[in-house]
Scaffold this active site. Structure first.
Site, PDB file in Angstrom:
ATOM      1  N   MET A  75       0.796  -1.229   0.000  1.00  0.00           N
ATOM      2  CA  MET A  75       0.000   0.000   0.000  1.00  0.00           C
ATOM      3  C   MET A  75       0.833   1.287   0.000  1.00  0.00           C
ATOM      4  O   MET A  75       0.282   2.372   0.125  1.00  0.00           O
ATOM      5  CB  MET A  75      -0.961   0.016   1.199  1.00  0.00           C
ATOM      6  CG  MET A  75      -1.946  -1.127   1.191  1.00  0.00           C
ATOM      7  SD  MET A  75      -2.905  -1.151  -0.338  1.00  0.00           S
ATOM      8  CE  MET A  75      -3.617  -2.774  -0.223  1.00  0.00           C
ATOM      9  N   CYS A  76       2.139   1.157  -0.131  1.00  0.00           N
ATOM     10  CA  CYS A  76       2.996   2.346  -0.181  1.00  0.00           C
ATOM     11  C   CYS A  76       2.915   2.994  -1.560  1.00  0.00           C
ATOM     12  O   CYS A  76       2.955   2.316  -2.582  1.00  0.00           O
ATOM     13  CB  CYS A  76       4.449   1.984   0.099  1.00  0.00           C
ATOM     14  SG  CYS A  76       4.799   1.726   1.833  1.00  0.00           S
ATOM     15  N   HIS A  77       2.845   4.325  -1.538  1.00  0.00           N
ATOM     16  CA  HIS A  77       2.886   5.069  -2.785  1.00  0.00           C
ATOM     17  C   HIS A  77       4.331   5.190  -3.261  1.00  0.00           C
ATOM     18  O   HIS A  77       5.222   5.389  -2.426  1.00  0.00           O
ATOM     19  CB  HIS A  77       2.330   6.489  -2.585  1.00  0.00           C
ATOM     20  CG  HIS A  77       0.878   6.528  -2.271  1.00  0.00           C
ATOM     21  ND1 HIS A  77       0.390   6.334  -0.994  1.00  0.00           N
ATOM     22  CD2 HIS A  77      -0.192   6.742  -3.060  1.00  0.00           C
ATOM     23  CE1 HIS A  77      -0.926   6.423  -1.017  1.00  0.00           C
ATOM     24  NE2 HIS A  77      -1.311   6.667  -2.254  1.00  0.00           N
ATOM     25  N   MET A 117       8.071   4.632   5.796  1.00  0.00           N
ATOM     26  CA  MET A 117       8.301   3.273   5.307  1.00  0.00           C
ATOM     27  C   MET A 117       9.616   3.178   4.533  1.00  0.00           C
ATOM     28  O   MET A 117      10.311   2.160   4.606  1.00  0.00           O
ATOM     29  CB  MET A 117       7.128   2.794   4.440  1.00  0.00           C
ATOM     30  CG  MET A 117       5.833   2.614   5.223  1.00  0.00           C
ATOM     31  SD  MET A 117       6.005   1.594   6.709  1.00  0.00           S
ATOM     32  CE  MET A 117       6.553   0.059   6.014  1.00  0.00           C
ATOM     33  N   GLU A 118       9.983   4.238   3.830  1.00  0.00           N
ATOM     34  CA  GLU A 118      11.247   4.236   3.109  1.00  0.00           C
ATOM     35  C   GLU A 118      12.428   4.199   4.081  1.00  0.00           C
ATOM     36  O   GLU A 118      13.398   3.465   3.871  1.00  0.00           O
ATOM     37  CB  GLU A 118      11.332   5.458   2.184  1.00  0.00           C
ATOM     38  CG  GLU A 118      10.459   5.366   0.960  1.00  0.00           C
ATOM     39  CD  GLU A 118       8.948   5.510   1.205  1.00  0.00           C
ATOM     40  OE1 GLU A 118       8.165   5.209   0.291  1.00  0.00           O
ATOM     41  OE2 GLU A 118       8.541   5.922   2.317  1.00  0.00           O
ATOM     42  N   ASP A 132      24.075 -10.770   5.467  1.00  0.00           N
ATOM     43  CA  ASP A 132      24.460 -11.508   4.268  1.00  0.00           C
ATOM     44  C   ASP A 132      25.970 -11.452   4.027  1.00  0.00           C
ATOM     45  O   ASP A 132      26.589 -12.460   3.695  1.00  0.00           O
ATOM     46  CB  ASP A 132      23.717 -10.963   3.053  1.00  0.00           C
ATOM     47  CG  ASP A 132      24.095 -11.700   1.784  1.00  0.00           C
ATOM     48  OD1 ASP A 132      23.958 -12.946   1.752  1.00  0.00           O
ATOM     49  OD2 ASP A 132      24.553 -11.036   0.826  1.00  0.00           O
TER      50      ASP A 132
END
Length: 162
Positions: A75-77, A117-118, A132
């Site tokens: 749902m992120c733009h 969110m970013e 990793d």
């Protein structure tokens, strides 16, 4: 269902319409961490990890992840980022054998929706990349917690984690 912003009239998921929102400068800072063993700490600090410069690769991974957030969070733009910065700091307690990399990710935009969110995605991807890069020297690393430290801009105002 009308009070739920991410559902349509049929009760199905939708992306919120932000076309009427005010464009403002928005900044978000997210933090994460990864605890590593003494060998991994030495490899990172001395630049002897076989895969290369751990922090340099993690920094690029965090920036790339921030730019791809809308591709992995449904749902992120997609937003035009104006800046992303990742920083790393060691938190070491030799007597307890604790070696923790603190990760801070800052994301900026001038737009109609926030960059929380970013920033969170950037911090998470940086931590995962460290894992990793270092897993050959020990798989006992622990990632987290990951959290929003600060946000500014937008109609909901500023937030600072206390």
């Amino acid at each position: 269902m009308s009070d739920l912003t991410h559902f349509n009239e049929q009760g199905r998921a939708k992306m919120v319409d932000v076309s009427d929102k005010q464009e403002t400068v928005r900044i978000a800072v997210a933090c994460s961490s990864i605890e590593v063993n003494r060998l991994i700490h030495s490899q990172i600090s001395e630049g002897t990890n076989k895969k290369g410069d751990v922090f340099a690769v993690a920094q690029v991974a965090g920036i790339m992840a921030a730019k791809q957030t809308s591709s992995i969070i449904p749902m992120c733009h997609p937003i035009p980022l104006t800046g992303v910065n990742i920083s790393f700091q060691w938190d070491i307690d030799e007597s307890a054998g604790r070696y923790v990399v603190r990760i801070e990710a800052e994301a900026k935009t001038k737009g109609v929706t926030g960059v929380e969110m970013e920033a969170l995605t950037a911090a998470s991807a940086a931590a995962l990349t460290i894992y990793d890069m270092c897993k050959a020297a020990g798989k006992d690393m622990v990632i987290g917690p990951t959290y929003l430290q600060h946000k500014s801009g937008g109609k909901n105002g500023d937030y600072d984690r206390s």
